[in-house]
Scaffold this active site. Structure first.
Site, short mmCIF file in Angstrom:
data_model
loop_
_atom_site.label_atom_id
_atom_site.label_comp_id
_atom_site.label_asym_id
_atom_site.label_seq_id
_atom_site.Cartn_x
_atom_site.Cartn_y
_atom_site.Cartn_z
N GLU A 174 0.84 -1.25 -0.12
CA GLU A 174 -0.03 -0.06 -0.14
C GLU A 174 0.80 1.02 -0.05
OE1 GLU A 174 -3.08 -0.05 2.81
OE2 GLU A 174 -4.27 -1.44 1.70
N TYR A 197 -11.33 -3.03 0.26
CA TYR A 197 -12.51 -3.04 1.55
C TYR A 197 -13.86 -2.31 1.05
CZ TYR A 197 -8.34 -4.30 4.24
OH TYR A 197 -7.32 -5.41 4.75
N GLU A 248 -5.61 -8.61 0.20
CA GLU A 248 -6.35 -8.20 1.55
C GLU A 248 -7.85 -7.96 1.33
OE1 GLU A 248 -4.87 -5.10 4.03
OE2 GLU A 248 -2.81 -5.93 3.96
C1 BDP Z 1 -4.83 -2.15 4.87
C2 BDP Z 1 -3.37 -2.59 5.43
C3 BDP Z 1 -3.54 -3.13 6.67
C4 BDP Z 1 -4.50 -2.89 7.48
C5 BDP Z 1 -5.66 -2.90 6.69
C6 BDP Z 1 -6.90 -2.50 7.62
O1 BDP Z 1 -2.58 -2.96 4.42
O2 BDP Z 1 -2.20 -3.09 7.20
O3 BDP Z 1 -4.71 -3.27 8.64
O4 BDP Z 1 -5.88 -2.25 5.56
O5 BDP Z 1 -7.45 -1.29 7.62
O6 BDP Z 1 -4.79 -0.82 4.20
O7 BDP Z 1 -7.69 -3.29 8.53
#
Ligand code: BDP
Length: 622
Positions: free
Chosen positions: A433, A498, A534
């Site tokens: 990121e 996300y 992620e």
């Molecule tokens: C991403 C990151 C990670 C965070 C995750 C989050 O790579 O380190 O912990 O999101 O927001 O942005 O939980």
């Protein structure tokens, strides 16, 4: 090159010895190529255990001579983060001192003696018996120095290590960044607690004085049923010949080597090879002995697997066959240990990942303990091995930017030096990121520009990786709202997403539509496999709702299911890593209840949430 290094090292040591100045040699990355080993030519002595510890918030220790004996100290466990062990040190990131007394066995006399520090977060200086030995910057990777000239034989030796973890924009990972995407305390520019201290084992070890093996690089391959291991050996001292012996599957293969200019290479063929894979993580033993005409002078044995890794435009191929990466992004994080290596936690994590049906993980957001990597080889996990480059950015002060670039290159060098022989490592990750100007983790507008400078710096990182190791894949992991040009440089397009959490909060229908569209667009644009590296939702364990609602176990399960369902409809998706394996400690901030990121499918003490059972049933299906 090497002799220049040696001369400057000796010069520095001389200066230091003369007492004129406290000059410290920089750590030589070649020194960490081989994990310390006990055998009939080499010795190891673990210094893990209780050390003495003292805070030096005024940074006066060196001037006051704390390296000559630490007064008013208290006990601290190594490995372990100092932030978790005391009641008054949680947020302290300034300077501290560690001290330990140790005898060096008299049987080591005549050998070369080294100290190896598994990880000191962030910057460390080392003294032995009051003499400055060396320094190292950057956490999560080992460093080692020769200490032969400073050893007291038949008496205790004082080992003093000064460490500080000031958060700075010039460091990697970055900290104290004005206007950075995170507003938390302490002011790390990333979403995990900036733990500090001696996080891994500390060793004294010895090497034979006349000649020793400095590095071994094994490149595996195969054609049909015949495997091959190309073994490159680097030596120090007067070895002229040697033998490479590969043992495995009930057979033994030998190749003699001639050493010229302290280097030799040989390729060993393995008929009817047993390939390494998650289903059969078979390891061959590679033993290197070196010596002269008369006698053997050193021996080193390592384990490795025969496997290849490559891609098509839609798939990742392990040994030429498609493989799907099912697994997690993780952290080294456990109550009280902090980021300190704890073998029972390592064993537990592998057993839980297997239980869940995973075959892969990413060492987010930094290299993990070497025992963790050795477990991955034995347990058959496909690892994305990441340098500590999280929260990188390319705008602002150009001096700081240049300093960060030096650090990321150092990390790439050190990581590949350390981990190159692990069959489990299939990809190197150069950054997690990186942030364009003004992007916000919670879904702000984001300046989406990939500036020419940022492209140039990433190109430097990728070409360094490929030059050091052309046999593996290289990736960078992109942030939501980040420019596609950056992730487009990867061998696999890795994106952290996300939707349904930071944007489209709670609206999974809207979220998956967007996810699906974006993935199609990325694949079309770059014609490479795509992986969601992620995706996840904060979940307070024990919180429930009949209709899935954010923060409940039902929502997390639903969220993960929705993402996996989207991926299942696309033939170019090569992997899905849930964020995160377990809950983990962060700094304090309004989006981190109790200073914890709750996106784990296991709690911080490794109890399964409902989503863990869901993954277990889904990922274990044939
Ligand atoms: C991403 C990151 C990670 C965070 C995750 C989050 O790579 O380190 O912990 O999101 O927001 O942005 O939980």
């Amino acid at each position: 090159m090497k002799s220049i290094y040696l001369v400057s090292l000796l010069l520095l040591l001389n200066l230091a010895h003369s007492g004129q100045t406290q000059t410290f040699a920089s750590a030589d990355p070649d020194r960490i190529a081989l994990y310390p080993l006990q055998n009939d030519y080499r010795n190891t002595l673990s210094l893990s255990g209780m050390w003495q510890f003292r805070k030096d918030s005024l940074e006066v220790g060196a001037k006051e001579g704390w390296q000559n004996g630490l007064k008013e100290s208290r006990s601290i466990a190594v490995p372990g983060s100092w932030n978790e062990q005391f009641t008054d040190m949680r947020d302290y990131l300034g300077m501290v001192w560690y001290e330990k007394q140790s005898y060096v066995p008299s049987s080591w006399k005549g050998q070369r003696i080294f100290i190896r520090i598994g990880s000191a977060n962030y910057a460390a200086k080392v003294w032995i018996n009051g003499q400055p030995v060396g320094m190292h910057e950057g956490g999560h990777l080992p460093f080692a120095f020769e200490v032969s000239p400073y050893i007291n034989w038949g008496a205790a030796n004082r080992i003093s290590i000064q460490i500080e973890n000031h958060l700075k924009p010039s460091r990697v990972p970055t900290g104290n960044v004005q206007g950075g995407p995170f507003s938390n305390f302490p002011k790390s520019n990333y979403d995990f607690f900036p733990y500090a201290g001696l996080h891994r084992d500390v060793w004294l070890y010895s090497l034979p004085a006349v000649a020793s093996i400095k590095d071994i690089t094994v490149k595996p391959g195969f054609t049909g049923t015949t495997g091959s291991l190309e073994v490159a050996v680097a030596t120090e001292g007067k070895a002229t010949r040697g033998t490479i012996t590969v043992t495995g599957n009930g057979k033994k293969y030998e190749a003699p080597i001639r050493i010229a200019g302290n280097a030799a290479t040989a390729t060993v063929s393995i008929p009817d090879v047993r390939l390494w894979s998650p289903e059969d993580p078979y390891l061959y033993q590679v033993e290197v002995t070196v010596g002269d005409n008369k006698t053997t002078l050193d021996r080193y044995t390592l384990e490795t697997g025969v496997r290849t890794i490559s891609t098509t435009s839609t798939q990742v191929l392990l040994n030429g066959k498609p493989v799907f990466l099912k697994g997690f992004g993780k952290h080294e994080d456990f109550p009280i240990f902090g980021r300190g290596a704890a073998n029972p936690v390592i064993v537990k994590d592998f057993s839980l990942m297997k239980w869940a049906g995973a075959n892969s993980f990413r060492t987010s957001h930094y290299p993990y303990d070497e025992e963790f990597m050795r477990m991955a080889d034995r347990e058959g996990f496909l690892v994305i091995d990441e340098i500590p480059a999280v929260g990188l950015y390319f705008h602002g002060d150009t001096t700081e930017l240049a300093q960060r670039q030096v650090m990321v290159k150092q990390y790439i060098n050190e990581l590949i030096k350390r981990d190159k022989n692990h069959p489990s490592v299939v990809m190197w990750c150069v950054a997690n990121e990186p942030f364009p100007r003004e992007v916000s983790v919670t879904g702000g507008p984001g300046g989406r520009e990939a500036t020419p400078k940022s492209i140039e710096l990433f190109q430097e990182m990728f070409s360094l990786v490929k030059q050091k190791d052309p046999t593996r894949l290289a990736v960078l992991v992109g942030v939501m709202g980040g420019p596609s040009e950056w992730v487009g440089m990867s061998d696999i397009i890795c994106i952290n997403r996300y939707y349904g959490w930071y944007t489209h909060a709670g609206d999974m229908n809207g979220a998956v539509k967007l996810l699906s569209m974006e993935m199609d667009g990325l694949h079309k644009k770059f014609n490479k496999p795509v992986m969601v590296s992620e995706f996840g939702a904060d979940t307070y364990p024990g919180m429930h709702s009949d209709e899935p609602e954010m923060f409940t176990e039902e929502f997390q399960t639903n969220f993960i299911k929705a993402y996996l369902d989207v991926a299942a409809t696309k033939d170019y998706v090569a992997g899905m890593h849930v964020w995160a394996f377990s809950d983990f400690k962060t700094g304090q901030g309004i989006i981190r209840f109790g200073g914890v990121n709750y996106k784990g499918v296991f709690t911080r003490d490794r109890k399964p949430k409902a989503a863990a059972f869901y993954l277990r049933s889904r990922w274990n299906k044939k």
